[in-house]
Design a protein around this motif. Structure first.
Motif, PDB file in Angstrom:
ATOM      1  N   GLN A 172       0.839  -1.206   0.000  1.00 43.40           N
ATOM      2  CA  GLN A 172       0.000   0.000   0.000  1.00 43.40           C
ATOM      3  C   GLN A 172       0.871   1.252   0.000  1.00 43.40           C
ATOM      4  N   GLU A 173       1.989   1.180   0.723  1.00 43.16           N
ATOM      5  CA  GLU A 173       2.922   2.307   0.724  1.00 43.16           C
ATOM      6  C   GLU A 173       3.491   2.527  -0.677  1.00 43.16           C
ATOM      7  N   LEU A 174       3.736   1.433  -1.384  1.00 40.61           N
ATOM      8  CA  LEU A 174       4.266   1.547  -2.743  1.00 40.61           C
ATOM      9  C   LEU A 174       3.258   2.234  -3.655  1.00 40.61           C
ATOM     10  N   LEU A 175       2.001   1.829  -3.563  1.00 44.39           N
ATOM     11  CA  LEU A 175       0.977   2.423  -4.425  1.00 44.39           C
ATOM     12  C   LEU A 175       0.810   3.918  -4.124  1.00 44.39           C
ATOM     13  N   ILE A 200       2.823  -5.091  -9.136  1.00 42.81           N
ATOM     14  CA  ILE A 200       1.981  -4.409  -8.144  1.00 42.81           C
ATOM     15  C   ILE A 200       1.683  -2.984  -8.610  1.00 42.81           C
ATOM     16  N   GLU A 201       2.735  -2.327  -9.118  1.00 43.00           N
ATOM     17  CA  GLU A 201       2.540  -0.947  -9.602  1.00 43.00           C
ATOM     18  C   GLU A 201       1.557  -0.907 -10.774  1.00 43.00           C
ATOM     19  N   THR A 202       1.750  -1.813 -11.711  1.00 44.02           N
ATOM     20  CA  THR A 202       0.936  -1.793 -12.935  1.00 44.02           C
ATOM     21  C   THR A 202      -0.522  -2.110 -12.639  1.00 44.02           C
ATOM     22  N   SER A 203      -0.729  -3.134 -11.792  1.00 46.38           N
ATOM     23  CA  SER A 203      -2.113  -3.545 -11.496  1.00 46.38           C
ATOM     24  C   SER A 203      -2.802  -2.573 -10.557  1.00 46.38           C
ATOM     25  N   GLY A 204      -2.007  -1.915  -9.715  1.00 46.88           N
ATOM     26  CA  GLY A 204      -2.581  -0.987  -8.751  1.00 46.88           C
ATOM     27  C   GLY A 204      -3.319  -1.675  -7.634  1.00 46.88           C
ATOM     28  N   THR A 205      -3.092  -2.987  -7.488  1.00 45.27           N
ATOM     29  CA  THR A 205      -3.769  -3.748  -6.423  1.00 45.27           C
ATOM     30  C   THR A 205      -2.732  -4.430  -5.533  1.00 45.27           C
ATOM     31  N   VAL A 206      -3.137  -4.691  -4.320  1.00 41.09           N
ATOM     32  CA  VAL A 206      -2.270  -5.357  -3.336  1.00 41.09           C
ATOM     33  C   VAL A 206      -2.452  -6.869  -3.438  1.00 41.09           C
ATOM     34  N   GLN A 207      -1.329  -7.606  -3.441  1.00 38.88           N
ATOM     35  CA  GLN A 207      -1.377  -9.075  -3.443  1.00 38.88           C
ATOM     36  C   GLN A 207      -1.399  -9.572  -1.994  1.00 38.88           C
ATOM     37  N   GLU A 208      -2.484 -10.265  -1.635  1.00 34.91           N
ATOM     38  CA  GLU A 208      -2.612 -10.741  -0.255  1.00 34.91           C
ATOM     39  C   GLU A 208      -1.657 -11.901   0.040  1.00 34.91           C
ATOM     40  N   TYR A 209      -1.435 -12.767  -0.939  1.00 35.75           N
ATOM     41  CA  TYR A 209      -0.595 -13.947  -0.731  1.00 35.75           C
ATOM     42  C   TYR A 209       0.656 -13.820  -1.597  1.00 35.75           C
ATOM     43  N   MET A 210       1.798 -13.935  -0.950  1.00 40.97           N
ATOM     44  CA  MET A 210       3.055 -13.711  -1.640  1.00 40.97           C
ATOM     45  C   MET A 210       3.871 -15.014  -1.681  1.00 40.97           C
ATOM     46  N   PRO A 211       4.380 -15.393  -2.855  1.00 43.92           N
ATOM     47  CA  PRO A 211       5.205 -16.607  -2.944  1.00 43.92           C
ATOM     48  C   PRO A 211       6.606 -16.384  -2.360  1.00 43.92           C
ATOM     49  N   VAL A 212       7.186 -17.480  -1.814  1.00 42.09           N
ATOM     50  CA  VAL A 212       8.569 -17.473  -1.316  1.00 42.09           C
ATOM     51  C   VAL A 212       9.383 -18.357  -2.257  1.00 42.09           C
ATOM     52  N   TYR A 213      10.413 -17.781  -2.859  1.00 40.66           N
ATOM     53  CA  TYR A 213      11.205 -18.501  -3.859  1.00 40.66           C
ATOM     54  C   TYR A 213      12.502 -19.051  -3.243  1.00 40.66           C
ATOM     55  N   ALA A 214      12.942 -20.214  -3.759  1.00 39.90           N
ATOM     56  CA  ALA A 214      14.209 -20.812  -3.315  1.00 39.90           C
ATOM     57  C   ALA A 214      15.373 -19.959  -3.794  1.00 39.90           C
ATOM     58  N   THR A 215      16.292 -19.677  -2.891  1.00 39.82           N
ATOM     59  CA  THR A 215      17.465 -18.865  -3.247  1.00 39.82           C
ATOM     60  C   THR A 215      18.635 -19.723  -3.711  1.00 39.82           C
ATOM     61  N   VAL A 216      18.570 -21.062  -3.467  1.00 36.28           N
ATOM     62  CA  VAL A 216      19.632 -21.981  -3.893  1.00 36.28           C
ATOM     63  C   VAL A 216      18.999 -23.268  -4.396  1.00 36.28           C
ATOM     64  N   SER A 217      19.787 -24.046  -5.115  1.00 39.17           N
ATOM     65  CA  SER A 217      19.365 -25.388  -5.536  1.00 39.17           C
ATOM     66  C   SER A 217      20.000 -26.415  -4.613  1.00 39.17           C
ATOM     67  N   GLY A 218      19.293 -27.526  -4.401  1.00 37.59           N
ATOM     68  CA  GLY A 218      19.867 -28.568  -3.559  1.00 37.59           C
ATOM     69  C   GLY A 218      18.826 -29.531  -3.041  1.00 37.59           C
ATOM     70  N   THR A 219      19.207 -30.261  -1.999  1.00 36.42           N
ATOM     71  CA  THR A 219      18.339 -31.260  -1.378  1.00 36.42           C
ATOM     72  C   THR A 219      17.919 -30.771   0.000  1.00 36.42           C
ATOM     73  N   VAL A 220      16.646 -30.910   0.304  1.00 34.92           N
ATOM     74  CA  VAL A 220      16.133 -30.479   1.608  1.00 34.92           C
ATOM     75  C   VAL A 220      16.586 -31.476   2.673  1.00 34.92           C
ATOM     76  N   LEU A 221      17.403 -31.009   3.597  1.00 34.68           N
ATOM     77  CA  LEU A 221      17.881 -31.872   4.678  1.00 34.68           C
ATOM     78  C   LEU A 221      16.986 -31.802   5.903  1.00 34.68           C
ATOM     79  N   ASP A 222      16.297 -30.674   6.071  1.00 35.78           N
ATOM     80  CA  ASP A 222      15.451 -30.527   7.261  1.00 35.78           C
ATOM     81  C   ASP A 222      14.316 -29.554   6.957  1.00 35.78           C
ATOM     82  N   LYS A 223      13.092 -29.950   7.284  1.00 37.44           N
ATOM     83  CA  LYS A 223      11.905 -29.106   7.105  1.00 37.44           C
ATOM     84  C   LYS A 223      11.530 -28.571   8.479  1.00 37.44           C
ATOM     85  N   LEU A 224      11.646 -27.252   8.651  1.00 36.14           N
ATOM     86  CA  LEU A 224      11.546 -26.657   9.978  1.00 36.14           C
ATOM     87  C   LEU A 224      10.178 -26.055  10.275  1.00 36.14           C
TER      88      LEU A 224
END
Length: 575
Positions: free
Chosen positions: A164-167, A200-224
Motif C-alpha cells: 500500500q505504501e508503494l501504491l 503491483i505498480e501496474t495492477s494498482g492492487t495489493v497481493q494478499e498472498y506472496m510466494p517465497v522462492y528458493a534462493t539456492v538449488s539442492g536437497t532439503v535436509l530438514d523441514k523446519l
C-alpha cells in the motif's frame, strides 16, 4: 541238638569261605604298594620353565637345560602362571594364536568414518518478512529443489502494508522520487523481484498472498515449518544442501595422528559398493582434539554428481603408514584387555598343558582389526585371542596376577659396573655373543655420526644376532636366567627403537640397550677385548655407558657436538 549243631557248622563254614574269597588283604597290600610307589616317584622339572614336569631326568624340551628334581607337591608353576582345564577352555571357547607379522596389515591401518553433507554447500532458506504460511510446497526431507522454485505461499500483514505504501508512493513519484525509491528498495530487501514490484505498480492492487522462492538449488535436509505456522522475519524455513560434493569424515585417535597429513591419498571403501575402491585426498584435519572421544576429525571431499554417496553412510579408509619396511609385530584386537592405562594379554606357556600367564604390552597404532605391539611380546609366542575375559576370571579366582590385580614390580638396582658378576659358560656361547657385540657396533656408530635413519636400519641386524644365540648351551640355571631376562629386555627395547625417527629419542633408548649389552659382556665375557666407555653429561648429566671395540672416545649420545666427551670406564678382556 545235632540239628542246631549242623546249622552252626554250616554258618561258620560259609563265613570262612566268604572271608577267603573277599579278603581285602591283597587289595590293601596292592593299594599300599601303589601309594608307596606314587609317593616315592620323582618328578623332574626345568629351573627356567617350571611348567615342564617329567617322570625321568633329561633335558628341557624348551631351552635344552638339564632337568632338576622337582619338590614334592610342586605344581610346576611360577607365581604368575595358572592352569585351566580342557573342559573349561572348551566351554568358554578359548582360542589362541601365535604372534607374528601381519602381512595384510603391515604398513597400513584402517579409519572408520561417515558421509556428511559438505558444509560449504549448505544453506538455510529463511522468511524475509513475518507472516503465516498458507501453503508449503516442500512436503518431505530429501526433496530436491531448484533455485527460483516456489517453496511456499505466505500471508503477511506487514507486506500488505508495504504494498500500500508503494501504491501511495507511485502517485508522488515525480514530486518525491526519493520516497518512491525507498519504498521499492524496502520490498527488494524482502526478496520481492523487480517483476513482482512492477506487477503491483501496474495492477494498482495489493497481493494478499506472496510466494517465497528458493534462493539456492539442492536437497532439503530438514523441514523446519509446516502449513499454518506463524513465522517471524528471518526465521528458518528449510535447510538445503547441494550434495554434488560431500565429506567423508574419519575419526583419528591420538596414536595415529602422526601418520596422516593434509594432501595424503586415501583408499575409501563402503559396504554399499562391495569390491569398489574410491580414491580421495585429505582436505582438512581438525586442529582441536575432541575431549570426549579423544579423536580428531579428518575430512576427504568426494565428488557426488552421480548421487552415489548418501549422508550417514559408513565408510572405511586404508592409510599407508610412512614406514612399510620395519618389521611390525601385530596381535588381534580381541586379545587385548584394558584397565586404566594398562593393556594386557594372556600368553599360553609352551607345552601340552593349558598354562597361562598375564603379560603387559605397549600398543602402537591400530592396524585393521589388529594392534601393533611396541613392547611386551616377541614373535612366536602364543596368546589368547578369544575368551580373554574368561581366562582373566580364572586368574583372579586362583589369586594370580590379572587385569584387576596388578603384581607389584620388583625393585631393580640402577645399572652399575660393580653389580655384574662373571660366569663361566661354554666357549661356543661366548662366540655367539661376540656376533651380538659386532651387530651392536653399527648402531653405536650411526648415532656417533648423527644418522638416525642408519641407526634405525641397523636394529634388524642386532635383533637377528640376538635371536641366533643358542640358549641350550647354558647349563647353569643362573646363567640361563640372566640371558633370558636380558634377551627379552633387549628385544623389547630394540622394537621400541625401530618406532623412533627422532635422534634424541633414539639416543634415550640407546642407554638401556647399551646397559644390557654391557651386562652380557661382563657376565659371559667376549672373545675380543671390549671397552666400556662413559659420558658424565649424557642423559641430562646423569651419565650413560656404551660399549666400544676401541679406546678412542666417539660419543654416541652427542655425536659431532661433543664427539670426544667421555672416558674408558672398564676394559673387558677376551676369554
Amino acid at each position: 541238638m545235632k540239628k542246631y549243631s549242623s546249622y552252626i557248622l554250616l554258618l561258620l563254614a560259609g563265613l570262612a569261605l566268604g572271608w577267603w574269597l573277599f579278603s581285602p588283604a591283597e587289595s590293601t597290600a596292592t593299594t599300599e604298594h601303589t601309594h608307596s610307589e606314587t609317593s616315592t616317584e620323582q618328578l623332574w622339572t626345568c629351573s627356567m620353565h617350571p611348567q615342564i614336569l617329567k617322570t625321568e631326568s633329561g633335558d628341557c624340551p624348551i631351552c635344552g637345560m638339564e632337568l632338576i628334581p622337582a619338590e614334592k607337591g610342586a605344581d610346576g608353576l611360577t607365581p604368575e602362571q595358572f592352569t585351566m582345564t580342557e573342559n573349561a577352555m572348551a566351554l568358554a571357547n578359548v582360542q589362541t594364536t601365535v604372534v607374528g607379522d601381519a602381512e595384510d596389515a603391515k604398513g597400513t591401518y584402517t579409519l572408520s568414518g561417515t558421509i556428511q553433507p559438505n558444509e560449504e554447500n549448505n544453506a538455510v532458506q529463511v522468511s524475509y518478512f513475518a507472516g503465516r504460511i498458507e501453503k508449503l510446497n516442500v512436503n518431505y526431507t530429501g526433496q530436491t529443489v531448484q533455485k527460483g522454485q516456489v517453496l511456499a505461499t505466505m500471508y503477511s500483514p506487514a507486506l500488505i502494508t508495504a504494498q500500500q505504501e508503494l501504491l501511495s508512493a507511485v502517485e508522488l513519484k515525480n514530486s518525491q522520487p526519493a520516497l518512491y525509491k525507498a519504498v521499492r528498495n524496502k520490498l527488494k530487501l524482502w526478496k520481492l523481484t523487480e517483476a513482482q514490484i512492477n506487477s503491483i505498480e501496474t495492477s494498482g492492487t495489493v497481493q494478499e498472498y506472496m510466494p517465497v522462492y528458493a534462493t539456492v538449488s539442492g536437497t532439503v535436509l530438514d523441514k523446519l515449518v509446516s502449513e499454518g505456522d506463524e513465522v517471524k522475519k528471518g526465521q528458518a524455513l528449510l535447510k538445503i544442501s547441494n550434495l554434488n560434493t560431500v565429506w567423508a569424515a574419519f575419526d583419528l585417535y591420538e596414536n595415529t595422528l602422526g601418520s596422516l597429513e593434509k594432501g595424503q591419498q586415501l583408499s575409501i571403501t563402503t559396504a554399499a559398493y562391495p569390491g569398489k575402491t574410491f580414491e580421495g585426498t585429505v582436505a582438512f584435519i581438525d586442529p582441536v582434539l575432541n575431549n570426549t572421544t579423544r579423536t580428531v576429525t579428518a575430512r576427504v571431499t568426494l565428488n557426488n554428481k552421480e548421487n552415489r554417496w548418501k549422508p550417514g553412510m559408513f565408510v572405511e579408509a586404508k592409510v599407508q603408514t610412512a614406514n612399510t619396511t620395519t618389521e611390525t609385530l601385530t596381535i588381534p584386537a580381541s586379545s587385548v584387555l584394558w584397565t586404566g592405562k594398562r593393556s594386557v594379554v594372556y600368553v599360553k606357556v609352551p607345552g601340552t598343558q593349558p598354562i597361562f600367564e598375564m603379560r603387559e604390552v605397549t600398543l602402537g597404532p591400530k592396524l585393521a582389526d589388529s594392534y601393533e605391539i611396541t613392547s611386551g611380546l616377541t614373535a612366536g609366542e602364543e596368546i589368547v585371542t578369544h575368551g580373554a575375559f574368561t581366562v582373566d576370571a580364572a586368574a583372579q579366582l586362583q589369586g594370580k596376577p590379572s587385569m584387576m590385580h596388578q603384581p607389584k614390580a620388583a625393585t631393580e638396582n640402577a645399572f652399575s659396573l660393580e653389580n655384574e658378576q662373571s660366569l663361566k659358560v661354554a666357549p661356543k656361547f661366548v662366540a655367539q655373543l661376540e656376533e651380538v657385540y659386532k651387530a651392536y657396533l653399527p648402531l653405536k656408530d650411526a648415532l656417533v655420526n648423527d644418522d638416525s635413519a642408519k641407526a634405525k636400519a641397523s636394529v634388524s641386524q642386532l635383533k637377528s644376532a640376538i635371536n641366533a644365540v643358542d640358549m641350550s648351551l647354558l647349563k647353569q640355571s643362573e646363567a640361563h636366567e640372566i640371558w633370558m631376562s636380558t634377551k627379552r629386555e633387549l628385544l623389547d627395547q630394540l622394537q621400541q627403537f625401530q618406532q623412533k625417527v627422532d635422534l634424541k629419542e633414539q639416543r634415550k633408548l640407546f642407554i638401556p640397550i647399551s646397559e644390557n649389552i654391557i651386562t652380557l659382556a661382563q657376565t659371559f665375557g667376549a672373545t675380543e677385548t671390549a671397552y666400556v666407555q662413559f659420558c658424565p653429561m649424557a642423559d641430562n648429566n646423569k651419565g650413560a655407558y656404551w660399549l666400544s671395540d676401541e679406546t678412542e672416545i666417539k660419543n654416541p649420545y652427542f655425536g659431532a657436538s661433543m664427539l670426544t666427551c667421555g672416558n674408558v670406564a672398564k676394559t673387558i678382556t677376551s676369554k
